[in-house]
Design a protein around this motif. Structure first.
Motif, mmCIF file in Angstrom:
data_model
loop_
_atom_site.group_PDB
_atom_site.id
_atom_site.type_symbol
_atom_site.label_atom_id
_atom_site.label_comp_id
_atom_site.label_asym_id
_atom_site.label_seq_id
_atom_site.Cartn_x
_atom_site.Cartn_y
_atom_site.Cartn_z
ATOM 1 N N THR A 115 27.933 -11.581 21.188
ATOM 2 C CA THR A 115 28.390 -11.266 19.730
ATOM 3 C C THR A 115 27.253 -10.650 18.978
ATOM 4 O O THR A 115 27.859 -9.576 18.362
ATOM 5 C CB THR A 115 28.840 -12.421 18.906
ATOM 6 O OG1 THR A 115 30.060 -12.959 19.776
ATOM 7 C CG2 THR A 115 29.384 -12.016 17.696
ATOM 8 N N ARG A 152 27.363 -6.619 17.356
ATOM 9 C CA ARG A 152 27.451 -6.496 15.916
ATOM 10 C C ARG A 152 26.201 -5.737 15.766
ATOM 11 O O ARG A 152 26.465 -4.527 14.709
ATOM 12 C CB ARG A 152 27.140 -7.915 15.281
ATOM 13 C CG ARG A 152 28.484 -8.730 15.113
ATOM 14 C CD ARG A 152 28.050 -9.967 14.465
ATOM 15 N NE ARG A 152 27.315 -10.000 13.230
ATOM 16 C CZ ARG A 152 27.191 -10.831 12.379
ATOM 17 N NH1 ARG A 152 27.210 -12.231 12.779
ATOM 18 N NH2 ARG A 152 26.591 -10.862 11.453
ATOM 19 N N GLY A 191 24.100 -21.838 12.138
ATOM 20 C CA GLY A 191 25.528 -21.232 12.230
ATOM 21 C C GLY A 191 25.873 -19.892 11.388
ATOM 22 O O GLY A 191 27.067 -19.431 11.449
ATOM 23 N N ARG A 192 24.749 -19.677 10.720
ATOM 24 C CA ARG A 192 24.880 -18.230 9.955
ATOM 25 C C ARG A 192 25.219 -17.155 10.835
ATOM 26 O O ARG A 192 25.776 -15.986 10.738
ATOM 27 C CB ARG A 192 23.428 -18.081 9.124
ATOM 28 C CG ARG A 192 23.296 -16.799 8.537
ATOM 29 C CD ARG A 192 24.576 -16.471 7.601
ATOM 30 N NE ARG A 192 24.237 -15.176 6.999
ATOM 31 C CZ ARG A 192 24.493 -14.002 7.341
ATOM 32 N NH1 ARG A 192 24.955 -13.797 8.765
ATOM 33 N NH2 ARG A 192 24.430 -12.849 6.659
ATOM 34 N N LEU A 193 24.600 -17.002 12.050
ATOM 35 C CA LEU A 193 24.583 -15.971 13.057
ATOM 36 C C LEU A 193 25.095 -16.581 14.356
ATOM 37 O O LEU A 193 24.904 -17.634 14.759
ATOM 38 C CB LEU A 193 23.303 -15.356 13.452
ATOM 39 C CG LEU A 193 22.522 -14.710 12.352
ATOM 40 C CD1 LEU A 193 21.294 -14.152 12.939
ATOM 41 C CD2 LEU A 193 23.520 -13.526 11.674
ATOM 42 N N SER A 194 26.300 -16.002 14.889
ATOM 43 C CA SER A 194 27.163 -16.366 15.893
ATOM 44 C C SER A 194 26.455 -16.626 17.055
ATOM 45 O O SER A 194 25.273 -15.882 17.433
ATOM 46 C CB SER A 194 28.181 -15.500 16.237
ATOM 47 O OG SER A 194 28.901 -15.823 17.554
ATOM 48 N N ARG A 195 26.403 -17.694 18.065
ATOM 49 C CA ARG A 195 25.731 -17.927 19.423
ATOM 50 C C ARG A 195 26.537 -17.613 20.205
ATOM 51 O O ARG A 195 26.297 -17.955 21.597
ATOM 52 C CB ARG A 195 25.276 -19.634 19.254
ATOM 53 C CG ARG A 195 24.108 -19.819 18.125
ATOM 54 C CD ARG A 195 23.938 -21.356 18.355
ATOM 55 N NE ARG A 195 24.894 -22.137 18.080
ATOM 56 C CZ ARG A 195 25.135 -23.518 18.383
ATOM 57 N NH1 ARG A 195 24.093 -24.078 18.707
ATOM 58 N NH2 ARG A 195 26.266 -24.302 17.926
ATOM 59 N N ALA A 196 27.845 -17.086 20.212
ATOM 60 C CA ALA A 196 28.634 -16.674 21.380
ATOM 61 C C ALA A 196 28.098 -15.784 22.120
ATOM 62 O O ALA A 196 27.305 -14.621 21.723
ATOM 63 C CB ALA A 196 29.984 -16.216 20.596
ATOM 64 N N HIS A 232 19.550 -22.084 16.947
ATOM 65 C CA HIS A 232 19.777 -21.076 15.816
ATOM 66 C C HIS A 232 19.360 -19.842 16.558
ATOM 67 O O HIS A 232 18.422 -19.456 17.397
ATOM 68 C CB HIS A 232 18.900 -21.111 14.894
ATOM 69 C CG HIS A 232 18.962 -22.470 14.120
ATOM 70 N ND1 HIS A 232 18.732 -23.827 14.617
ATOM 71 C CD2 HIS A 232 19.261 -22.674 12.796
ATOM 72 C CE1 HIS A 232 18.940 -24.641 13.736
ATOM 73 N NE2 HIS A 232 19.399 -23.928 12.643
#
Length: 238
Positions: free
Chosen positions: A115, A119, A205-210, A221
């Protein structure tokens, strides 16, 4: 011995902000920025060992798309033409996701990008490749028994720190102005400190780990590396 800047390579050592501004204003093409990056990797990565994979043709095609969009008068985003690379635990379409491991090279190639790659490219950036790391992110030195150690750009006889050692080395050595890493227990902060660059472990959780290979899912993180706070903010907010 530290690596020196190459003043003859167009686009080398420009910050992410400078590159984006130059590309957006059509003073520098995105393709020239990519070619300068590939030239520098070819010249210096034999010492730094920051990259495990370089997706040159993908990067060139992406750069041509950006240049064509700009020629039409389109806005391609705040990271127009900015080269970046990612720790090799991020999924990259067409490559097996290594996570620094030998056995993971036999995994099927990723069907889609992580992801955060998507982005950044949506904001105009150009993926250059995947970066060396400690196996399964369990490392503080930047060493990898399969791919060899990443090297400190200020003194290649010294370690980068880990486990995002390739990310710190690539940014500190001027191979790319931006890189992505991961931090569970210091894996962004340690190499950023050792390599003399900025690294951010964001709020959980601020930046997606998907699309990333997990180490400890409750503690991982993902975050950026850059050579300035301004570039860090530009990447983080994109």
């Amino acid at each position: 011995m530290s690596l020196q800047r190459d003043p003859d390579a167009r686009g080398d050592w420009l910050s992410a902000s400078q590159t984006a501004q130059a590309v957006a204003n059509r003073k520098l093409s995105a393709l020239d920025a990519v070619e300068a990056t590939l030239k520098r990797i070819a010249a210096h990565d034999g010492v730094l060992n920051a990259f495990t994979d370089v997706v040159a043709e993908r990067a060139r095609q992406r750069a041509r798309t950006i240049d064509a969009a700009l020629a039409r008068g389109d806005n391609v985003g705040p990271l127009a033409g900015v080269p970046f690379a990612v720790k090799n635990l991020y999924d990259i379409t067409g490559l097996p996701t290594r996570a620094g491991s030998k056995i993971n090279r036999d995994r099927p190639p990723a069907a889609r990008d992580a992801t955060l790659i998507t982005r950044l490219e949506a904001a105009g950036a150009v993926l250059i490749g995947a970066l060396n790391m400690g196996e399964y992110a369990y490392d503080f030195t930047g060493e990898n028994i399969h791919d060899g150690p990443s090297r400190n750009p200020h003194d290649p006889t010294r370690m980068t720190g880990g486990s995002s050692g390739g990310s710190g080395s690539a940014v500190g050595g001027g191979l790319v102005p931006l890189a992505l890493g991961s931090d569970t227990n210091g894996s962004i902060r340690v190499p950023a400190s050792f390599c003399g660059v900025f690294g951010l472990k964001p709020t959980y959780g601020r930046l997606s780990r998907a699309g990333s290979f997990p180490f400890v899912a409750s503690l991982d993180h993902l975050g950026p590396f850059a050579r300035s706070v301004a570039d860090m903010a530009l990447a983080y907010d994109s």
